[in-house]
Design a protein around this motif. Sequence first.
Motif, PDB file in Angstrom:
ATOM      1  N   THR A 118       0.854  -1.184   0.000  1.00 43.23           N
ATOM      2  CA  THR A 118       0.000   0.000   0.000  1.00 43.23           C
ATOM      3  C   THR A 118       0.886   1.228   0.000  1.00 43.23           C
ATOM      4  OG1 THR A 118      -1.588   1.308   1.289  1.00 43.23           O
ATOM      5  CG2 THR A 118      -0.159  -0.184   2.525  1.00 43.23           C
ATOM      6  N   LEU A 147      -3.356  -2.788  -4.484  1.00 48.75           N
ATOM      7  CA  LEU A 147      -4.506  -3.440  -3.879  1.00 48.75           C
ATOM      8  C   LEU A 147      -5.440  -3.894  -5.003  1.00 48.75           C
ATOM      9  CD1 LEU A 147      -4.978  -0.878  -0.968  1.00 48.75           C
ATOM     10  CD2 LEU A 147      -3.642  -2.985  -0.939  1.00 48.75           C
ATOM     11  N   ASP A 149      -7.691  -1.501  -6.125  1.00 51.34           N
ATOM     12  CA  ASP A 149      -8.368  -0.243  -6.444  1.00 51.34           C
ATOM     13  C   ASP A 149      -7.892   0.380  -7.750  1.00 51.34           C
ATOM     14  OD1 ASP A 149      -6.055   1.435  -5.884  1.00 51.34           O
ATOM     15  OD2 ASP A 149      -6.513   1.266  -3.762  1.00 51.34           O
ATOM     16  N   ASP A 310     -13.105  -2.138  -2.128  1.00 51.26           N
ATOM     17  CA  ASP A 310     -12.369  -0.909  -2.392  1.00 51.26           C
ATOM     18  C   ASP A 310     -12.972   0.206  -1.544  1.00 51.26           C
ATOM     19  OD1 ASP A 310     -11.082   1.306  -3.329  1.00 51.26           O
ATOM     20  OD2 ASP A 310     -11.609   1.009  -5.430  1.00 51.26           O
ATOM     21  N   GLN A 312     -12.035   3.113  -1.113  1.00 52.45           N
ATOM     22  CA  GLN A 312     -11.984   4.445  -1.712  1.00 52.45           C
ATOM     23  C   GLN A 312     -13.254   4.743  -2.501  1.00 52.45           C
ATOM     24  OE1 GLN A 312      -7.989   5.953  -3.015  1.00 52.45           O
ATOM     25  NE2 GLN A 312      -7.466   3.786  -2.985  1.00 52.45           N
ATOM     26  N   ARG A 399      -6.672  -7.229   5.684  1.00 43.61           N
ATOM     27  CA  ARG A 399      -6.857  -6.236   4.626  1.00 43.61           C
ATOM     28  C   ARG A 399      -6.889  -4.821   5.201  1.00 43.61           C
ATOM     29  NH1 ARG A 399     -11.625  -8.352   0.763  1.00 43.61           N
ATOM     30  NH2 ARG A 399     -12.860  -7.542   2.494  1.00 43.61           N
ATOM     31  N   TYR A 402      -3.832  -2.744   5.326  1.00 44.25           N
ATOM     32  CA  TYR A 402      -3.429  -2.105   4.071  1.00 44.25           C
ATOM     33  C   TYR A 402      -4.421  -1.051   3.600  1.00 44.25           C
ATOM     34  CZ  TYR A 402       0.168  -5.617   3.910  1.00 44.25           C
ATOM     35  OH  TYR A 402       1.278  -6.371   4.234  1.00 44.25           O
ATOM     36  N   GLN A 403      -5.655  -1.115   4.075  1.00 42.70           N
ATOM     37  CA  GLN A 403      -6.679  -0.187   3.600  1.00 42.70           C
ATOM     38  C   GLN A 403      -7.321   0.627   4.721  1.00 42.70           C
ATOM     39  OE1 GLN A 403      -9.279  -1.369   0.351  1.00 42.70           O
ATOM     40  NE2 GLN A 403      -8.583  -3.487   0.567  1.00 42.70           N
ATOM     41  N   TYR A 406      -7.883   4.349   4.150  1.00 40.32           N
ATOM     42  CA  TYR A 406      -8.974   4.676   3.227  1.00 40.32           C
ATOM     43  C   TYR A 406     -10.328   4.527   3.903  1.00 40.32           C
ATOM     44  CZ  TYR A 406      -5.199   4.015  -0.156  1.00 40.32           C
ATOM     45  OH  TYR A 406      -4.009   4.086  -0.832  1.00 40.32           O
ATOM     46  N   VAL A 441      -4.436  -8.152  -2.518  1.00 37.69           N
ATOM     47  CA  VAL A 441      -4.991  -7.106  -1.656  1.00 37.69           C
ATOM     48  C   VAL A 441      -4.213  -6.956  -0.358  1.00 37.69           C
ATOM     49  CG1 VAL A 441      -7.286  -7.357  -2.614  1.00 37.69           C
ATOM     50  CG2 VAL A 441      -6.681  -8.641  -0.578  1.00 37.69           C
ATOM     51  N   THR A 458      -2.261  -0.280  11.216  1.00 40.49           N
ATOM     52  CA  THR A 458      -1.990  -0.538   9.810  1.00 40.49           C
ATOM     53  C   THR A 458      -0.478  -0.598   9.584  1.00 40.49           C
ATOM     54  OG1 THR A 458      -1.812   1.785   9.141  1.00 40.49           O
ATOM     55  CG2 THR A 458      -4.035   0.845   9.231  1.00 40.49           C
TER      56      THR A 458
END
Length: 621
Positions: A118, A147, A149, A310, A312, A399, A402-403, A406, A441, A458
């Motif tokens: 990421t 990822l 996205d 996703d 985002q 996950r 890494y996200q 967002y 991902v 994270t």
Amino acid sequence: MTTAADLILLNGKVTTLDRSNPQAQAVAIKDGRILLAGTDADAMAHAGPGTKIVDVAGRRVVPGLIDSHMHIIRGGLNYNMELRWDGVRSLAQAMDMLRAQVAITPPPQWVRVVGGFTEHQFAEKRLPTLEEINAVAPDTPVFILHLYDRALLNGAALRAVGYTKDTPNPPGGEIVRDARGNPTGLLIAQPNATILYATLAKGPRLPAEYQKNSTRHFMREVNRLGVTSVIDAGGGFQNYPDDYAIIEELHREGLLTVRIAYNLFTQKPKEELRDFESWAMQVRPGQGDDLYRHNGAGEMLVYSAADFEDFQMPRPEMPPNMEADLEPVVRLLAENGWPWRLHATYDETISRALDVFEKVDRDIPLRGLNWFFDHAETISDRNIERIARLGGGIAVQHRMAYQGEYFVERYGHRSAERTPPIRKMLDMGVPVGAGTDATRVASYNPWVSLYWLVTGKTVGGLSLYPASNRLDRETALQLWTQANGWFSNESGKKGQIRTGQLADIAVLSADYFSVREDEIQDITAALTLLGGTPVHGDGDFRPLAPDLPPPMPDWSPVRHFGGYQQRAEALAATAAVASFCGCANSCNVHGHGHATAWGADVPVSDARSFWGALGCACWAV
């Protein structure tokens, strides 16, 4: 007479995860199974003339790790072709790696960075620009997947895949264009990721001989991290039985170094029922052996039930035909005694899927099938209770490591505090297991997952969870070992260092129970045993594990960079930049890492003055 062991591990700090015998000093192994976990004297009582004795010198010893959700079969076929940014801590280092790989990659091959990282793990907190990618690779196709996205393609890659101003956007995806309508090289999932992996699938493939070599190297890479078992979740463009030929050949030849239980993932939208009807006549759950066995259906059961993760993008609303598509598939699976797993990120999707499961359960009881949901980041307490009533489980992955940034940006920090609510799941008695969802991902490194479970942070350092949704180290380890046996219907067979269980063991590079929390993510295995046989050895243990042939082809990124980039190695790589630096002295702020300074997003209008006031000399280089 005392049974003579094949192998004895001595002088260790053994965490058995066996409540009746939680700690031990030594382990004796016979015929691939645990003979005894006890004191050194207990184990040495089983030493015979042919027994191999290994002194682990006080290291922590744990059961071999089990990843309940990885795409290892697909990942193995492609591993040798991929430049891994997993673990890389600066964009400057990532771009140095890209530049070096471009220089040795022959046409018509691509340079591919296929997920596992990421932008938030980079010191610069950003992705490379298309201009930066084109500058280092004007002629060699470059595909970078971030990822699920977006993907970044340089000009050469756009030419290779044939995207032009006349190429239409696929459903749920966008080919970003400039003012003249020409593709820029940025592909966006909105939120359907099909555009990303369909584009990736246009690249060259390795020949079968190289795919076999690649799979062996990927298995050895996860062995290096202490992983001995994986439940493979299938994947897009992973057709059964064609794309399973390599892994099955390795199994026949006795070359698997990871135990694999595989699920079958439907490949054809609107033809999902036909897929499972066909497969139900070809293979049955549990078919195989302790190294390679069938595990049921999923994680894709029907495409109308797939809610892409996703964060985002806004949460996707599942179509009205979801239930009508899902019910006949679930009914078929239940009738045939097939366990299943279902990808579901959002509570809204889980609610609708549970409506179907409850309807089928009224006719065919589901309890005992060991079916489960994957992911479940926003699941509600009510739906956890519904899963428990039906005898289901939940497999969680890191996950959010890494996200998470967002998710917080879209929904707020308070909403992120239980994404997913792991502690609540455990308290409500639902079987819970941990995994990675690698290789796209998230990274395949289990210690990043364990770091996330324990710290709630994270990989970029953002704290997501309060103490009430974090796990102690032993509970987190249980989710990566003993608990995951449920998800492949192998409870009691592996996951503990206990008499009679499979002798899958990891001797760790550092003590998981005493290192600082931040250092959990840096742990590797010094020695990994599969059925009592060494499949990885490092340092003093290196001679115990068999050598692999070099990665193929000779330009493989794995041959030059390996896989996951450990933090200590990343720091060494940054220091190595100094040998290529043209300045006489290192900068007082950045050392010789001038690229980091040049790319830094500082909150001032005159960056030179800002850094210069701190003693930075990068601007003079």
